[in-house]
Each structure stands twice: as C-alpha cells, then as structure tokens.
Design an enzyme around this catalytic site. Sequence first.
Site, PDB file in Angstrom:
ATOM      1  N   ASP A 494       0.444  -1.011  -0.186  1.00  0.00           N
ATOM      2  CA  ASP A 494      -0.214  -0.035  -0.028  1.00  0.00           C
ATOM      3  C   ASP A 494       0.905   1.049  -0.283  1.00  0.00           C
ATOM      4  O   ASP A 494       1.303   1.131   0.868  1.00  0.00           O
ATOM      5  CB  ASP A 494      -0.832  -0.315   0.747  1.00  0.00           C
ATOM      6  CG  ASP A 494      -2.449   1.070   1.640  1.00  0.00           C
ATOM      7  OD1 ASP A 494      -2.758   1.189   0.621  1.00  0.00           O
ATOM      8  OD2 ASP A 494      -1.588   1.952   1.599  1.00  0.00           O
ATOM      9  N   ASN A 502      -2.694  12.752  -3.908  1.00  0.00           N
ATOM     10  CA  ASN A 502      -3.884  12.801  -4.843  1.00  0.00           C
ATOM     11  C   ASN A 502      -4.499  14.291  -4.591  1.00  0.00           C
ATOM     12  O   ASN A 502      -4.415  15.292  -5.043  1.00  0.00           O
ATOM     13  CB  ASN A 502      -4.837  11.672  -5.053  1.00  0.00           C
ATOM     14  CG  ASN A 502      -4.083  10.587  -6.081  1.00  0.00           C
ATOM     15  OD1 ASN A 502      -3.694  10.981  -6.687  1.00  0.00           O
ATOM     16  ND2 ASN A 502      -5.099   9.732  -5.910  1.00  0.00           N
ATOM     17  N   ASP A 511      -2.247   9.645 -10.630  1.00  0.00           N
ATOM     18  CA  ASP A 511      -1.550   8.233 -11.733  1.00  0.00           C
ATOM     19  C   ASP A 511       0.495   7.832 -12.124  1.00  0.00           C
ATOM     20  O   ASP A 511       0.753   6.469 -12.419  1.00  0.00           O
ATOM     21  CB  ASP A 511      -2.814   8.472 -13.451  1.00  0.00           C
ATOM     22  CG  ASP A 511      -4.443   8.657 -13.202  1.00  0.00           C
ATOM     23  OD1 ASP A 511      -4.655   8.928 -13.726  1.00  0.00           O
ATOM     24  OD2 ASP A 511      -4.382   7.861 -11.587  1.00  0.00           O
ATOM     25  N   GLU A 538      -4.802   2.510  -4.842  1.00  0.00           N
ATOM     26  CA  GLU A 538      -3.373   2.109  -4.675  1.00  0.00           C
ATOM     27  C   GLU A 538      -2.846   0.944  -3.744  1.00  0.00           C
ATOM     28  O   GLU A 538      -1.363   1.215  -3.489  1.00  0.00           O
ATOM     29  CB  GLU A 538      -2.591   3.493  -3.956  1.00  0.00           C
ATOM     30  CG  GLU A 538      -2.807   3.578  -2.437  1.00  0.00           C
ATOM     31  CD  GLU A 538      -4.292   3.469  -1.681  1.00  0.00           C
ATOM     32  OE1 GLU A 538      -5.180   4.102  -2.324  1.00  0.00           O
ATOM     33  OE2 GLU A 538      -4.926   4.041  -0.603  1.00  0.00           O
TER      34      GLU A 538
END
Length: 639
Positions: A494, A502, A511, A538
């Site tokens: 993770d 983000n 991305d 993620e």
Amino acid sequence: MPSARLHAKMQHHSTMAVWAFVVLMSACVLGLVAWKAALGRETALTRNEEDIRNLVHSLTQHAVHSFQAPDVAMSGIVDLLKYRQPDSAERFNAHLASTVRSLPQLREIKVLDRNGDTLYSSSDLLPSHNNADRDYFNFHRDNPDSGLRISGPHDSRTTGRPTIALSKRISDAATGAFAGVVMSSIPCDYFSDFYRSLWIGEHGAISLITGEGTMLARWPSGSSGRDLSGTPLFQSRLKQSPDGYYRTTSPFDGIAKYFGYEQSPHYPLLVTVARSEAQILAGWQQALHRDAFVAFFLLLAIAGIATLLARQFHYRTRLEQSLYEREERYRLLADNIADIVLVLDAKGVCRYVSQSVRTALGMTEDMVVGRSCLDLVHPDDREMVARSGELLDDGGRPRSITFRVNRPDGAVVWLESNFRPAEGFGTGGLSTVSVLRDVTQRKLLEEELSTANRRLAQLATTDGLTRLANRRSFDGFLRDAYAHNQLLSVLMIDIDHFKGFNDTLGHQAGDACLRQIAGVIESVTANTGGQAARYGGEEFAIVLPGMTEARAMEVAEQLRQSIRKLDIRHPAAPRGYVTISIGVADKHEACTNDIALLREADIALYQAKDTGRNRAVAATSLRSAETASPPLADMNLAG
C-alpha cells in the site's frame, strides 16, 4: 347484381366481425399490461419496504452491539479502578490495550482524572493533551449519572479524524464525588466502512444519528456532525413511533426516496436507511418496457392476422401470381449462382466447371477442365485436401473443407467446398459434385475477430493504468498457486498517504506515481516466477510461488528500498517523499485457503501502517506476538 350485393354484405359483416375481434383482443392485451404494471409496482414497493425494515433493524442491532460491548468493558474498568494500587499503572494500561484489541470498533480507551488529564491509556504513550474542555467531561463532572454517554462526533486530537466518544463517570468510592471519566472512542469510519459493504443502490444512504438529532456517521457522503433535529423525522415521525417507513425528499441531495428508520430502546441512537424511488422502481420499469414491447408486437400480430383474414380471399389470385413469380426468380438465381460447380471423376480430374469460375477465380473453363483438382489448390493445402478422406461423414452428410487457391493474378482466394457423390457424368462411372464458395472475406473477418478476441482477453486480465495484472487475474493466479505449491508467499503493498498525494498534486500526478511504482514492482517480481497485480486503488499484491516468508521479506525489503530510490516528492507525507508499507504472509498449516493467506498478508500490512509505515511486516511475527501475550484472566490487576 343481387348476388354481388349479397357477397358485398357478407364481406362487410365478416370485416366487422374481424375488427370487433381486433378491438376485443387489443383491449384484453392492454388491460392485462395495465393490471400487471400496477401489480408489479405495488409488489416492488412492498418488497422494498420489507427489505428496508429488515435492514434497518439489523443495522440497529449492529449499532447496539457496537456500543454495548464497550459499555460492558468500561463498566468493568470503572469497578477495577476502585481497587487499583499506585504501582499498577503498567498492568492497567496493558489491560486497556488488551480490551481495545478484543473490540475492533474501538480506537482507544483512556482514564481521565478529575482535571481532565490522562491517567491510563491503551496507547503506547499517554496523551499529553487535556480533555477538560470536552462536552462529555463537563457533563459527567456536573451530573452524577453513571450510565454510558455517547457524544460527538468530534475531531480526534490524536488522529484528527471524526470520532464518536463513549464515556462513563468515575465517582469517589467514599464520597461519591466526581473523580474522573473513563472514555473510549470509535472512529466514524468504522460505521461508514461497514455501511459501504451493503449495496442499497445508487443514491441510497445509511445514517447513524443520536437521539438529539446529531449525525454520527453516514454513507455515502461524510456529513458527520450535521444537526437533523429540525427535520420531519425528529419533529413528528419519532413522536408517533420509534420505527417507521415513509416516502420523503432527502435533505442531502433533494432526491425522492423511501425512508426507513428505527430507534434503539437501549441507547439514544437512531439508524436510517434510504433508497431512491428511481432505484426501487428500476426493475419494475424495465419489466414494464418489456411488457409494452411484447404487447406492441401482440397488437401488431393481431392486426396482421385480422388484415390477413379480411383480405385472404381478395389476395388469393395475387398470391398464386406471387408464387409463380418467386419460382421464376428462383430459377434465375439457380442459373446465375456465383458459386463454382465442379464435377470430378473417380481420379479427381475435373470434367465440368460452371461459368462462375471466371468471376470467382479469374480462370477460363479450359484452364480447369481436364486437370486434377489438386493442381488448383495452394501448395500448403494440397496435403490437407488429399487427406480429406471419404466424401461422406459418419452421419451420411456431405463433407465440407476450406482451402486456398492461387488466382492467375497472384491473389489468394479462400474457397469452401462441399462434396456430394453422384452417378457418372457422361461416362456413367462414379463422379463427385463439388460446390465451391468464395469465403475470403469471411476468413479475413475471422482472423480480425480472433485478433480482437486475443486483445480483449489481454485487456480483461490487465489493469489499464499500470499494465500489471488486474484483480480478477490475480485471484485466479493465487488460487492456482495455492493449490499446486507447498511453499507460497503473498505480499500486500500500500502506498503511504496516497490520498494526500492526490489531494495535493492532483490525480494526474497520482496516476504517474502509480505507474512508476508499478514499474518497480514488475521489475522486482520479473525473475521470481510470481505475479504482480494492482489489487485496487493504491494497493498492489504479489504472489511468490515456491518462496518462504523469509525470502519474501527480502523481496519486500528490496521493493521498499527501490521505491525509496525513486525519490518521488510527496508534500503531504511526513517524510516528504513517497514510501510504501508491505505485509508478508506465507502458506502454513493453520492457513486453510488462499483467502485466509491473503487476509493474513492484509493484517500484516495494516500492522506495518499502524507501526509507522515505510516498512515490511511478516505475518509470522504477529502470530508469535499473539501467542506470547498472556490472557486477561491471568493478569493480577488488583496488584
């Protein structure tokens, strides 16, 4: 003339009877559709009411149990505090930590003294902040009530996230004076995450509300803390009944919804479930459209039958003429068919070919007649045609084969041939009739379709953003690897603080970060014989067949260091750069299936995140820790 008038009158009466039949049948069809539509709508609404009432009741019980267990535990803690010794702080803190571990809904339990400072805590370190300004502390200080108080939500001073506070008063054993507060906290996300696992349709919502009208948790939107005491639910509905179901317009999104609620008799809690009217009636509307579609065609069929019956005598002569014209057209097509007709003798030499060979193959009859049929076949297909065997299959049906032929201009044509034995052609011996059809376009389309199918199969197993295997492919690979390998390890990965990444840098940067990390994961996994996949959001996962947990930990550490070397800037992370947390688990005797193995890796991952992130944690270490911890019954809490 009288005969003509009688005939006209009979025809008129027949026409009227036919149209009366049409009107009656149409009325029956439309009435049936309307009745079924009304019944279906009522059934859909009734079924939805039952479903919502049952779901509301279940969620109310879940909420009661979620608060009841901490209530019992906190009552026990209040009693234990009466017998605590000055040197029992370490054991008491251990007892609080054990209680939190046994109750997954709790984030922490702590004991506050009469000034609001922390005496004991389930956390590793005692919080330094003072809680005397909290509303629950002031309530217990000013009220002798020893019951459980539910308050919040408020932003936790430890995590900064919305939290529900559960508290009980501690009274002095001798005087009954205020001596402090036992307080535990439940993250609002505990309920939101649980509600998220229940599918109630688009625009549906589940809420947990206090008896005073304060929103504790809601899914899908986070509206915790909102005051709903002025809504009709609290102004009128709850006064009439502690549970109910009605249609209303949502104060959150303005959508018409059917709304169910139930108030707990044990705690000042209220659970509500809402489903949009459009979602509830979607299935009914689809069925109504289908019924209308069927009814439309039934009406068309009825009208067609009626028209046919009314005009059958009038069109009898024209029908005979039409049949004659169709026969003529059939003969014209048979004489000018585009397929190539060949007649072969017993040795496979062509004795006759139709004129269509000029158009299809660009050859004249003289170029074909008198030659072996194999001379016309592409060299790569001659052996296949020669070994085609008997002309008839086991069921007595003609065989069909497909092969290539070179045209004189160099082009390649695909032909489909159907063979049928026939009595002699001219000589009276055994002959074979072969009908050749140009299927070049079909073969090209089949090749394109095959290519497209292979591409679709690849897309179905690949994540579009990272080009790693997707969740579906990963589940299949893990299931197969678990069944065929004694040694098997799984890594759950993770990206730390990725939501903040983000929110700070934008989704395009997110991305790009995912693609960079996926590239590193793929390179680290390339020579291990395993599979790397994007597990969701993620999260990534790696399956390593034939690898022990110790070796998998080496791979995890290599992966963690490789991500660190990328040095991706992360303004929202404490370290300032992107890091990952990894949970590692291997197949062992107590692991019953691949799902359990994946769950152990996931638990190890959350342990890595809870202990500071940017690290790898093995599931074996967690199992060892659980084995080494003494049970609560063996602890001497009284000193």
